[in-house]
Design an enzyme around this catalytic site. Structure first.
Site, PDB file in Angstrom:
ATOM      1  N   CYS A  13       6.683   6.194  43.683  1.00 56.89           N
ATOM      2  CA  CYS A  13       7.954   6.476  44.346  1.00 56.89           C
ATOM      3  C   CYS A  13       9.110   5.974  43.483  1.00 56.89           C
ATOM      4  CB  CYS A  13       8.004   5.812  45.722  1.00 56.89           C
ATOM      5  SG  CYS A  13       8.080   4.006  45.650  1.00 56.89           S
ATOM      6  N   CYS A  16       9.139   2.393  42.265  1.00 57.39           N
ATOM      7  CA  CYS A  16       8.315   2.127  41.079  1.00 57.39           C
ATOM      8  C   CYS A  16       9.129   2.384  39.814  1.00 57.39           C
ATOM      9  CB  CYS A  16       7.081   3.041  41.070  1.00 57.39           C
ATOM     10  SG  CYS A  16       5.988   2.844  42.476  1.00 57.39           S
ATOM     11  N   ASP A 433      35.889  30.203  20.639  1.00 58.13           N
ATOM     12  CA  ASP A 433      36.224  30.570  19.275  1.00 58.13           C
ATOM     13  C   ASP A 433      36.111  32.088  19.171  1.00 58.13           C
ATOM     14  OD1 ASP A 433      36.682  30.178  16.465  1.00 58.13           O
ATOM     15  OD2 ASP A 433      34.554  30.620  16.172  1.00 58.13           O
ATOM     16  N   ASP A 630      30.396  28.059  16.761  1.00 59.06           N
ATOM     17  CA  ASP A 630      29.180  28.282  15.989  1.00 59.06           C
ATOM     18  C   ASP A 630      28.451  26.997  15.618  1.00 59.06           C
ATOM     19  OD1 ASP A 630      30.708  27.192  13.988  1.00 59.06           O
ATOM     20  OD2 ASP A 630      30.944  29.044  12.856  1.00 59.06           O
ATOM     21  N   ASP A 634      33.187  24.410  14.010  1.00 64.52           N
ATOM     22  CA  ASP A 634      33.773  23.940  15.263  1.00 64.52           C
ATOM     23  C   ASP A 634      33.202  22.597  15.726  1.00 64.52           C
ATOM     24  OD1 ASP A 634      35.288  26.392  15.587  1.00 64.52           O
ATOM     25  OD2 ASP A 634      33.381  27.339  16.061  1.00 64.52           O
TER      26      ASP A 634
END
Length: 743
Positions: A13, A16, A433, A630, A634
């Site tokens: 759970c 844990c 872009d 790209d 950029d």
């Protein structure tokens, strides 16, 4: 800093997961740690002062088992699949055994009360001694079949890190202990005493049933990664001496080896085609359903499928270096990551079990002190412990992220982590872009105008001859458009910012922009210039071909739109995102392109280095920005944006500056990514709401609030059933994301 991945065994759970996280986080030189309950994994970022062994020991001290799991190859995957299959089979057998004996126990305990015809010795009212001992005998096999859950709960309890199994252990243990005392009294006095063996047995059996279905459902959340890992074939045809082939394991292929791929076979490693032609299904890599033609000189990728022809290829990338392996690594990392929205659930999970134990104890004590029987108070105690479920809290976020990122990967969209998935859903502005994102990034000649008496082909031939030694994209477009053989040139000269000049057959020619034309002071044909101005107004780049005395022709070049750009941008607007075009092109060209795709805001004449400043300015206005580019020019803007989205090319997936990679260079994938992020966040919120609401509603009912208004007391067995399937419901809700339509 080092980053290591671990597989964690023994977690049941969210408590844990919190326990393991805290244990590892306390180690010196550990900077970040995240435990994922859904994938049963842990990611640790640490310095050199802490070793892998120390991390594993810290996990062991917390009561769990950690194994290093940095590589995710086919062999390891198949071994894990086999282990999971064996574990599920074992759980199924144990669960069926527990249900059979618990069902029999329930029938023996409740049958006489329901008026069923039972032998005298099974009726607790008339034969308390024999009935008590038979119920005890029936509950013992249930305890045996459920011993893994009980021992796990006991270990966590003694380690002072109680988990869900601890709640089950204490709840069923209290009912069992109470029943044992009453069994002793029934044997000694031969009088009837209340027994809760059936409650203890059914609680354990129903918890086992719920956990089995939870594990079964969790396997389906990992379907995308499973699909990717099975794409690469186990064997490859290695080309040896004299063109002969030998079947070898794919792992034995080395860079530079020549291998053969026959029709219908999967390509074993990344390579370059040496000979042959075929079409290749690359949908697993890019999400694009149409096959791609491959011939000599083309690149091929591991896991893609050759459909019709035979290829001879040279291996260029193997093992973890292939595009597929990089995708698998990114998907696995994303599925194992944490989204910011999970922090609230994590904080609650850390205190959940101790708080529930306290509520159960105080609630039972309050009822007992107000004059209710010990049996009534015990029912309250057991019901509260059993109905509380920290599992649903722990699974709410990671299961949705696993399914969401997996669904995205199948569509050629790679989210690098859960944070990117969440933040993309919050984006208000998408900055695009132009070149290579909205447009194809490959300029093409669209118009050729010639002076009366000259042919268009002649204009193109002369221009191509002048541009033959030039390297810029416009030169390439002209060379592609001309079908005639280029003419020899001499005295070639580049005119900075204007164009170029050279001699052809002894005559000097000029090819350049309007500034070069103005500098020449030529006697020009007015109609030709009017047509050129119209082309410029349409956003096209215009070049003028002239001699020293006369304008000969006009060539217009434009970077064409991607086929899906209009539709994709319309979809972004439909999803509520504002779009901005950011480009280094001049304003005229930029606005002409923006008009075609319905983008109202254009920021032009921007140098690559200044794009990041534009992103920061938009953020300063309170906008959540996604930058799409790209991934190379950029990079600064991608890094500064709230979410950086890189347009990939189907092979280069390791774009460090981006948070999201669109593998097929298709702008429609951006709209799909935005839609999927919205849907995934909604799903996470639904899961968290259900997890909180379930406990907020279930715990008061278990505390007996309804009895104050004449309502029923919650039976511990019903509480166990509700608890068991609350986690399953969260996982099933996450799986609904697979049905999201992206097209």
């Amino acid at each position: 800093m080092e980053k290591d991945n671990f597989a964690i065994e023994g977690m049941v759970c969210a408590s844990c997961a919190q326990t393991v996280e805290k244990a590892v986080a306390q180690l010196p030189d550990v900077t970040d740690v995240f435990v994922n309950l859904a994938t049963e994994s842990m990611q640790v970022e640490h310095g050199s002062q802490v070793s892998v062994q120390k991390i594993m020991q810290a996990v062991k001290n917390a009561g769990y088992v950690a194994t290093l799991s940095n590589t995710l190859d086919q062999a390891e995957f198949e071994a894990k699949q086999a282990q999971t299959k064996a574990r599920l089979l074992h759980k199924k057998r144990q669960m069926i055994g527990a249900l059979i004996f618990a069902g029999a126990l329930l029938l023996v305990a409740m049958g006489p009360m329901m008026g069923l015809a039972f032998p005298h010795f099974l009726d607790g009212m008339h034969a308390p001694k024999s009935a008590s001992l038979i119920q005890l005998a029936l509950v013992l096999p249930v305890l045996w079949f459920g011993k893994d859950y009980l021992t796990t709960g006991a270990k966590a309890l003694f380690a002072r890190h109680p988990n869900m199994d601890s709640l089950v252990l204490v709840g069923s243990g209290a009912a069992l202990l109470y029943s044992l005392v009453n069994t002793y009294l029934a044997v000694v006095t031969e009088q009837h005493h209340d027994l809760y063996y059936e409650a203890a047995g059914m609680i354990i059996a129903l918890v086992m049933l719920g956990k089995y279905f939870e594990d079964l459902s969790k396997q389906k959340t990992n379907f995308a990664l499973t699909s990717l890992l099975t794409l690469v074939p186990k064997k490859a045809l290695l080309v040896v001496a004299k063109g002969q082939t030998k079947e070898v394991p794919v792992a034995e292929l080395k860079v530079g080896d020549t291998f053969l791929v026959q029709a219908g076979q999967s390509i074993p490693v990344d390579g370059i085609v040496l000979a042959g032609e075929t079409t290749v299904d690359e949908s697993m890599l890019t999400g694009e359903s149409l096959p791609v033609a491959k011939r000599s000189g083309d690149l091929v990728n591991a896991g893609t499928v050759s459909q019709v022809g035979q290829l001879t290829c040279r291996a260029t990338r193997i093992g973890s270096q292939t595009a597929l392996s990089q995708i698998i690594a990114l998907v696995a990392k994303a599925q194992g990551s944490k989204a910011p929205i999970a922090r609230l659930a994590d904080r609650i999970a850390g205190y959940f079990v101790p708080v529930i134990m306290g509520i159960a104890t105080l609630g039972a004590l309050a009822w007992f002190l107000t004059g209710h029987s010990l049996g009534f108070s015990l029912t309250i105690f057991v019901s509260v412990l059993v109905i509380a479920c920290p599992c649903a809290l722990g699974l709410a976020t990671p299961t949705a992220i696993m399914v969401g990122t997996g669904k995205a990967a199948k569509a050629g969209i790679l989210f690098k982590n859960g944070t990117a998935l969440e933040q993309l859903s919050q984006v208000t502005t998408v900055v695009l872009d132009k070149t290579g994102t909205i447009t194809q990034g490959k300029p093409a000649v669209t118009d050729v105008l010639a002076k009366p008496g000259l042919k268009r082909a002649t204009i193109l031939q002369l221009a191509a001859s002048l541009e033959f030694y030039a390297k810029h994209p416009l030169a390439h477009a002209i060379l592609q458009a001309s079908t005639a053989e280029t003419l020899p040139v001499s005295d070639f000269e580049t005119l900075l910012g204007l164009g170029l000049t050279a001699k052809v057959n002894g005559l000097t020619y000029f090819l350049g922009n309007d500034k070069l034309l103005a500098k020449q002071k030529l006697s020009t044909e007015i109609p030709l210039l009017k047509q050129a101005r119209a082309l410029t107004q349409g956003g096209k780049t215009v070049m003028f071909l002239s001699t020293e005395k006369d304008l000969l022709g006009v060539i217009a070049v434009q970077d064409p739109l991607k086929q899906d750009s209009r539709h994709a941008i319309a979809q972004l607007h439909k999803l509520g995102a504002k779009t901005v075009m950011l480009t280094g092109d001049n304003e005229k060209t930029a606005r002409a392109i923006a008009k075609q795709v319905q983008i109202s805001e254009v920021i032009s004449d921007v140098l690559p280095a200044d794009k990041a400043k534009v992103v920061l300015e938009l953020q300063a206005k309170g906008q959540k920005v996604a930058m799409v580019g790209d991934g190379i020019n950029d990079a600064p803007a991608l890094a500064n944006a709230n979410v950086g989205v890189a347009i990939g090319n189907g092979t280069d997936v390791a774009l460090d500056s981006a948070d999201v990679v669109l593998m097929n260079s298709d702008l429609s994938s951006l709209a799909q990514a935005l839609l999927l992020s919205h849907k995934t966040l909604v799903n996470i919120k639904e899961n968290l709401f259900w997890a909180f609401f379930y406990n907020c509603l279930g715990i008061p009912v278990a505390l007996g609030v309804l009895t104050l208004f004449g309502g029923p007391l919650l039976d511990p067995m019903l509480a166990a059933l509700c608890m068991s399937f609350s986690s399953v419901s969260v996982v099933l809700n996450a799986l609904r994301l697979n049905r999201v339509k992206l097209n």
